[in-house]
Design an enzyme around this catalytic site. Sequence first.
Site, short mmCIF file in Angstrom:
data_model
loop_
_atom_site.label_atom_id
_atom_site.label_comp_id
_atom_site.label_asym_id
_atom_site.label_seq_id
_atom_site.Cartn_x
_atom_site.Cartn_y
_atom_site.Cartn_z
N ARG A 167 7.99 -6.55 -5.72
CA ARG A 167 7.06 -6.35 -4.74
C ARG A 167 7.51 -6.70 -3.38
O ARG A 167 8.37 -7.78 -3.35
CB ARG A 167 5.71 -7.52 -4.73
CG ARG A 167 4.79 -7.40 -6.23
CD ARG A 167 4.18 -8.69 -6.36
NE ARG A 167 4.75 -9.70 -6.43
CZ ARG A 167 4.59 -11.04 -6.51
NH1 ARG A 167 3.30 -11.10 -6.23
NH2 ARG A 167 5.41 -12.06 -6.60
N LEU B 190 -7.31 -6.44 -7.61
CA LEU B 190 -8.84 -6.11 -7.93
C LEU B 190 -9.56 -6.56 -6.51
O LEU B 190 -10.78 -6.30 -6.48
CB LEU B 190 -9.58 -7.27 -9.01
CG LEU B 190 -9.57 -6.73 -10.29
CD1 LEU B 190 -10.30 -7.64 -11.32
CD2 LEU B 190 -10.01 -5.25 -10.68
N LYS C 258 0.72 -2.98 3.81
CA LYS C 258 0.35 -4.42 3.42
C LYS C 258 0.80 -5.51 4.42
O LYS C 258 1.93 -5.15 5.00
CB LYS C 258 0.55 -4.64 1.87
CG LYS C 258 1.99 -5.11 1.70
CD LYS C 258 2.39 -5.53 0.32
CE LYS C 258 3.61 -6.04 -0.11
NZ LYS C 258 3.81 -6.34 -1.45
N CYS D 91 6.05 2.66 -3.27
CA CYS D 91 5.91 2.66 -4.98
C CYS D 91 4.82 3.15 -5.51
O CYS D 91 5.01 4.25 -6.14
CB CYS D 91 6.60 1.42 -5.29
SG CYS D 91 8.25 0.60 -4.65
C1 UDX Z 1 4.38 -2.62 -6.08
C2 UDX Z 1 4.23 -3.51 -7.35
O1 UDX Z 1 3.55 -4.33 -7.24
C3 UDX Z 1 5.45 -3.87 -7.85
O2 UDX Z 1 5.49 -4.61 -9.09
C4 UDX Z 1 6.57 -2.69 -8.01
O3 UDX Z 1 7.83 -2.86 -8.29
C5 UDX Z 1 6.54 -1.88 -6.38
O4 UDX Z 1 4.99 -1.58 -6.25
P1 UDX Z 1 4.47 -3.21 -3.47
O5 UDX Z 1 4.55 -1.75 -3.29
O6 UDX Z 1 5.33 -4.23 -2.73
O7 UDX Z 1 4.77 -3.41 -5.15
O8 UDX Z 1 2.98 -3.32 -3.32
P2 UDX Z 1 1.80 -4.51 -3.99
O9 UDX Z 1 1.78 -5.82 -3.39
O10 UDX Z 1 1.68 -4.28 -5.26
O11 UDX Z 1 0.57 -3.52 -3.01
C6 UDX Z 1 0.33 -2.16 -3.21
C7 UDX Z 1 -0.67 -1.61 -2.45
O12 UDX Z 1 -1.89 -2.19 -2.86
C8 UDX Z 1 -0.67 -2.32 -0.94
O13 UDX Z 1 -1.19 -1.21 -0.05
C9 UDX Z 1 -2.09 -3.18 -1.05
O14 UDX Z 1 -2.81 -3.46 0.01
C10 UDX Z 1 -2.88 -2.53 -2.25
N1 UDX Z 1 -3.93 -3.45 -2.97
C11 UDX Z 1 -3.26 -4.39 -3.56
C12 UDX Z 1 -4.99 -3.48 -2.70
O15 UDX Z 1 -5.72 -2.42 -2.23
N2 UDX Z 1 -5.83 -4.06 -3.47
C13 UDX Z 1 -5.38 -5.08 -4.34
O16 UDX Z 1 -6.17 -5.75 -5.23
C14 UDX Z 1 -3.79 -5.26 -4.65
#
Ligand code: UDX
Length: 440
Positions: free
Chosen positions: A150, A251, A324, A261
């Site tokens: 992440r 969630l 994020k 990603c």
């Molecule tokens: C993600 C995966 O978590 C990781 O395992 C993979 O290797 C690469 O992609 P990352 O892109 O860093 O990692 O983001 P992550 O922290 O998972 O968040 C992804 C997106 O989902 C963000 O835009 C975040 O704001 C959103 N999100 C996350 C939500 O809208 N709700 C949630 O509950 C969690």
Amino acid sequence: MKITVLGTGYLGATHAACLTSLGHDVLGVDIDPVRVDSLNNGHSPVLEPGLDDLLTAGLQAGRLRFTTSVTEAADHARVHFLCVGTPQSADSWEMDLSAVDSAVDELVAHLDHGDHLIVGKSTVPAGTAQGLQERMPERVAVCWNPEFLREGHGIADTLQPDRIVLGIPDTGAGPAAGETVREIYADLGEVPFLVTDLTTAELVKVSANAFLATKISFINAVADLCEATGGDVSVLSTALGLDPRIGPGALSAGLGFGGGCLPKDLRGLTARAEQVDARQAADLFRAVDAENMHRRDRLVDQVTDACGGSVSDRRITVLGASFKPGSDDIRDSPAMTVIGDLEDAGGLVTVCDPAVPAYSRDLSGALRGAEVTVIATDWPEFRDLDPVAACDLVAVPTVVDGRNCLPVARWTDAGWDYRGTGRRAQSSGWNPASTASTAN
Ligand code: UDX
């Protein structure tokens, strides 16, 4: 062990630095000379806590170096990690594998006559590694060891992983390749280590991301239902997450997922499912993407509604541009889509983000005179904003919380008209216990 890492973006730079910290002698290779220079001076190409320190430690120990020369890479080691990017293609949902192909082809053209091992970490469609193995000379083995990093947690996710997955080829070289990779990670301690075939390893990665994406889109779909029926998605999400079969992660309802990603891996998986005629799977993944994109339209609709039907010439302050918090990455950022759509509709948009260089960090300046304030990224400085002080700065105290991250009661008590996701809009004085207890 002597190791090369091909590709030094977010994944490669982190992986190279982490391998060095495990005691290996690492040479990072990239086609971008500016990036190579910067890395050789201990500066990471991306915002990643702790990475500059880890790079500097490796450089100072003399066990880490970066180069643009593939010849040097071929001479340096017999194990080569492949960490190049696989973005979404410009004209389809497929992954663009050109960087994988060119990195591998160039490396192989320079390899001497001994045995070599290519360990893929890049996220690729199922079947890619097998295709690479088939076009390698017999002395070059290919395995696949997907990453699960992440952004913002890259070092911990590499050095304290939940699991290590390794796909090995079904050739005679497979078992020895597996042992080599096991040895590389030996100092990570007790970590579940799953050895499988190449295709399963590739699929583990994309399905992990597709599953996280599905959870997020699921809770967002339920948020719409909550809004229509008068429920509260925050309490609901907490209740769902307490079931160990569901778990609390991914969630949080709101503006949905973005970044380099999740969206492109989901789309790549959808394209691959279509190619192999797995239509129900493709439909499922497509629905997850559609729900996610709908969140962005939904937020723009909420802002438009807050403006009384049109955003034209209205002063709108958007807090957050990165996909994020803790990241300066705006790739496929939901916030950026919302900003663009509001501007296209004639809104006078001011953006504040603590890390994205194109925008101001001046939160007070951004809030001054705002007719609608929008939370698009849940940065701590926005979550912890003092609603009383903020109320004095804005022209109209209306907030649209696209990340459901504000303590609702505090904001309404301070006089704000609050609009979140999957919960009732609330204005000053409306403060039922159920909302107050979930707001934080
Ligand atoms: C993600 C995966 O978590 C990781 O395992 C993979 O290797 C690469 O992609 P990352 O892109 O860093 O990692 O983001 P992550 O922290 O998972 O968040 C992804 C997106 O989902 C963000 O835009 C975040 O704001 C959103 N999100 C996350 C939500 O809208 N709700 C949630 O509950 C969690």
